[in-house]
Write an enzyme that holds these catalytic residues in place. Structure first.
Site, PDB file in Angstrom:
ATOM      1  N   HIS A  97      -9.550   2.439  -0.766  1.00  0.00           N
ATOM      2  CA  HIS A  97      -8.099   2.263  -0.674  1.00  0.00           C
ATOM      3  C   HIS A  97      -7.570   1.815  -2.031  1.00  0.00           C
ATOM      4  CE1 HIS A  97      -4.193   1.472   0.602  1.00  0.00           C
ATOM      5  NE2 HIS A  97      -4.380   0.549   1.549  1.00  0.00           N
ATOM      6  N   CYS A 104       0.799  -1.231   0.000  1.00  0.00           N
ATOM      7  CA  CYS A 104       0.000   0.000   0.000  1.00  0.00           C
ATOM      8  C   CYS A 104       0.831   1.281   0.000  1.00  0.00           C
ATOM      9  CB  CYS A 104      -0.942  -0.003   1.201  1.00  0.00           C
ATOM     10  SG  CYS A 104      -1.947  -1.499   1.291  1.00  0.00           S
ATOM     11  N   SER A 149      17.693  44.656 -54.743  1.00  0.00           N
ATOM     12  CA  SER A 149      18.358  45.908 -54.397  1.00  0.00           C
ATOM     13  C   SER A 149      18.756  45.886 -52.919  1.00  0.00           C
ATOM     14  CB  SER A 149      17.439  47.085 -54.733  1.00  0.00           C
ATOM     15  OG  SER A 149      18.111  48.308 -54.549  1.00  0.00           O
ATOM     16  N   HIS A 151      -2.437   7.620   6.218  1.00  0.00           N
ATOM     17  CA  HIS A 151      -2.698   6.391   5.472  1.00  0.00           C
ATOM     18  C   HIS A 151      -4.159   6.014   5.701  1.00  0.00           C
ATOM     19  CE1 HIS A 151      -1.529   2.874   3.250  1.00  0.00           C
ATOM     20  NE2 HIS A 151      -1.968   2.067   4.210  1.00  0.00           N
TER      21      HIS A 151
END
EC number: 2.3.1.-
Length: 666
Positions: A260, A87, A548, A222
């Site tokens: 998750h 994880c 020219s 977490h």
């Protein structure tokens, strides 16, 4: 091919587009790629039946290929690796990406995370371990938390060193102040989180960054909602952030909103924290009602918001700062510190540009001029759909035409099919994007770049008002003309008492463009500036020709003369040629273009022998004659009466004739 590979390629393109980095810019670059993932469901599904085993299973479903496919497809030459720490995988990748930039292993780093679920067997094994929620809800910090809910997602972030990103004008969303990774080591069980190891990691990450944890006002945890994980993580957060802080620390977890994402969960947390910093709002958690009794929220000075909160800083002068925490079930922990970008004094816009202070006249010029907005896509139908989405966005959001044109012109990859819109007004831009005129219909680009030739004129083609609209609407053209004036005013002798810019803006009564000493350097200056403007737009000639004094600008476009040398040569040429016409006792001269063959011109000039001569052959049926003014006027009248093309040039002398013998001074 594993759908993860296909989706990662798409999401990486979107991340580059959001950053304002084109495919041409990144192709072949020293760019690192790190991919975080956990399970490999597609491989498990395709290899269940060994009698039907796809030939390209290894390259199509291997985890290592997830990062390598991105590097291969986009032709990236930096480190490329897939990381599986469960994880915490993608936050570990974020650490590795930042590290590759610090160590100069890469100039750009692409960090991705992937989580797609196809195999039901994984759900069964995770349920047996007690990882998954029993009620289908992820309840971070809540007493009813029983595990997490598996979510799916593909995410990508692009990292650059800040000085490089600012110099490149990239879209900067946040600043990375620090990252770190460690492991729990030996403990009661390999899957049991360690509060001590997490606290040590957070502390060391802040120490290396030279930051004070008490100054951080939000932590993205977490936060899986497990009985073992939440109390230990929140204890670690309290230990580091809250022991010496006077106020409450807000904590949250994006897992309560989207589930998750396992291997991609770290990037999901980073994205949430980044958007919170940008919006200056702390987002709420879902499914939080009764605090977990193992967490002393009050005394630990922790708060889980259940409603959006304005991210106030009070009297703090420091920028908003957020920490992101992640740990894997095998014990690998990762931590990152983000800071808002606005704190560095730069405005964040749709396409971040270095701060430039423009003079008021140039700033006004940028605002009121029309802009070209290039539109591009892979097909006509895709282009039409994308154009409608763009028009809808511009309708619903406030944006300037200049900003949108800049993003579409320099920060978007040009694909095969093209369209465009041109306007200074946003309402007209939206109208033309939705309903392009015939000339702007979606079409496939040419397979080869067209060959373009530039033709440069000499004096005589100038006209009152020329270049005025460019001076008024194009800052680069104006700045280049002013560069011409600076060069001429720096000459050691015979420097002009006039300026190119002023002469181009004079009234028709006051203009001196008809005089050789003015027209030759001014015509050259205008053409030099046009070459620079066109080159800035990516338009460069395959060949050039000059007539020219136009030869001087042509040699600059061909790379044979420098800008300064071409201009100075034109100036002194004009000064010395013009001095002949201004000399006391000099005869007035004139020049004229006639539409005749050489034989016809020769016959017409016979009565004017010694007074008019052929000055130039422009084409087999176009000649320029030069001579005494009264003779040229007489010839023009005669030719006009016979309906033969005859046009006087805007010059005050007979160049390439006896009148211009003064050039011998060279």
């Amino acid at each position: 091919m594993d759908p993860q590979q296909r989706l990662l390629l798409e999401v990486v393109y979107e991340a580059l587009e959001d950053a304002g980095i084109t495919l041409d810019e990144i192709q072949g670059s020293l760019t690192s790629v790190y991919c975080g993932c956990f399970t490999n469901d597609y491989n498990a599904m395709t290899t269940k039946d060994l009698e039907y085993y796809p030939k390209y299973t290894v390259t199509g479903t291997g985890n290592s290929i997830l990062a390598n496919r991105i590097s291969y497809f986009y032709n990236l030459h930096g480190p490329s690796a897939t990381v599986d720490t469960a994880c915490s995988s993608s936050l570990v990748c974020f650490h590795l990406g930042a590290q590759s930039l610090r160590d100069a292993e890469a100039d750009i780093s692409i960090v991705v995370g992937s989580a797609l679920h196809f195999d039901p067997n994984i759900f069964i094994t995770m349920t047996d371990l007690g990882m998954l929620s029993t009620d289908g809800r992820c309840r971070h910090g809540d007493a009813a938390g029983s595990g997490y809910v598996r979510g799916e997602g593909i995410a990508a972030m692009v990292l650059k060193r800040q000085d490089r990103a600012q110099a490149d004008g990239d879209h900067i969303r946040a600043v990375v102040r620090g990252t770190g990774v460690n492991h729990d080591g030996r403990k009661q069980g390999i899957t049991l989180p360690s509060a001590r190891a997490q606290a040590d990691l957070i502390t060391s990450t802040y120490e290396r960054a030279g930051l004070e944890p008490a100054e951080t006002t939000y932590v993205e945890c977490h936060g899986t909602g497990t009985k073992a994980g939440d109390p230990r993580e929140l204890r670690a957060v309290h230990e580091v952030f809250c022991r010496h802080r006077p106020d409450t620390l807000h904590v949250g977890s994006v897992k309560t909103n989207i589930g998750h994402l396992e291997g991609a969960s770290g990037i999901a947390g980073l994205m949430k924290a980044t958007m919170a910093l940008e919006k200056k709002i702390i987002p709420p958690n879902m499914h939080f009602s009764t605090p977990n009794p193992e967490v002393d929220f009050k005394n630990w000075k922790l708060e889980i918001p259940t409603e959006p909160k304005v991210w106030e800083m009070g009297r703090r002068t420091i920028p908003r700062r957020a920490s992101i925490n992640s740990f894997g079930y095998g014990g690998t922990n990762a931590h990152a510190i983000l800071e808002e970008y606005n704190s560095f004094g730069s405005k964040t816009t749709a396409c971040q540009q270095p701060t430039v202070s423009l003079p008021p006249e140039l700033a006004a010029m940028v605002e009121r001029r029309p802009y070209l907005l290039p539109l591009t896509s892979h097909s006509e139908r895709a282009g039409e759909l994308w154009a409608e989405r763009l028009a809808q966005y511009l309708t619903e959001n406030e944006a300037s035409v200049a900003d949108v044109a800049l993003s579409l012109s320099t920060r978007r990859t040009m694909h095969r099919f093209r369209s465009f819109a041109v306007s200074a007004d946003m309402e007209k831009v939206i109208e033309r994007i939705r309903d392009p005129p015939p000339g702007a219909a979606w079409k496939s680009k040419l397979d080869t770049i067209p060959r373009i030739g530039f033709v440069f004129t000499g004096q005589g083609a100038q006209w009152f008002g020329m270049a005025r609209s460019l001076l008024e609407q194009c800052p680069l053209f104006l700045q280049t003309i002013r560069k011409c004036d600076r060069i001429l005013q720096a000459l050691p002798s015979h420097r002009p008492t006039w300026s190119v810019e002023a002469e181009l803006l004079k009234s028709q009564q006051d203009t001196m463009l008809g005089r050789t000493e003015y027209s030759q350097p001014i015509c050259t200056a205008v053409q030099l500036a046009l070459v620079d403007v066109l080159a800035h737009w990516g338009v460069k000639p395959s060949g050039v020709v000059g007539h020219s004094s136009g030869e001087l600008a042509a040699t600059y476009a061909a790379g044979l003369l420098s800008f300064e040398n071409a201009l100075v040569a034109a100036y002194y040429r004009g000064v010395h040629m013009g001095s002949g016409a201004a000399a006391p006792g000099s005869m007035p001269g004139a020049m004229m273009a006639v539409g005749m063959t050489e034989a016809e011109v020769t016959a017409e000039l016979e009565p004017y022998r010694g007074r008019i001569a052929i000055a130039a052959m422009n084409s087999p049926s176009s000649f320029t004659v030069s001579g005494d003014e009264d003779a040229v006027v007489e010839l023009q009248q005669a030719l006009t009466d016979r309906k033969v093309f005859a046009r006087r040039l805007q010059v005050a002398q007979a160049c390439v004739f006896v009148h211009s013998l003064v050039i011998k001074r060279y």
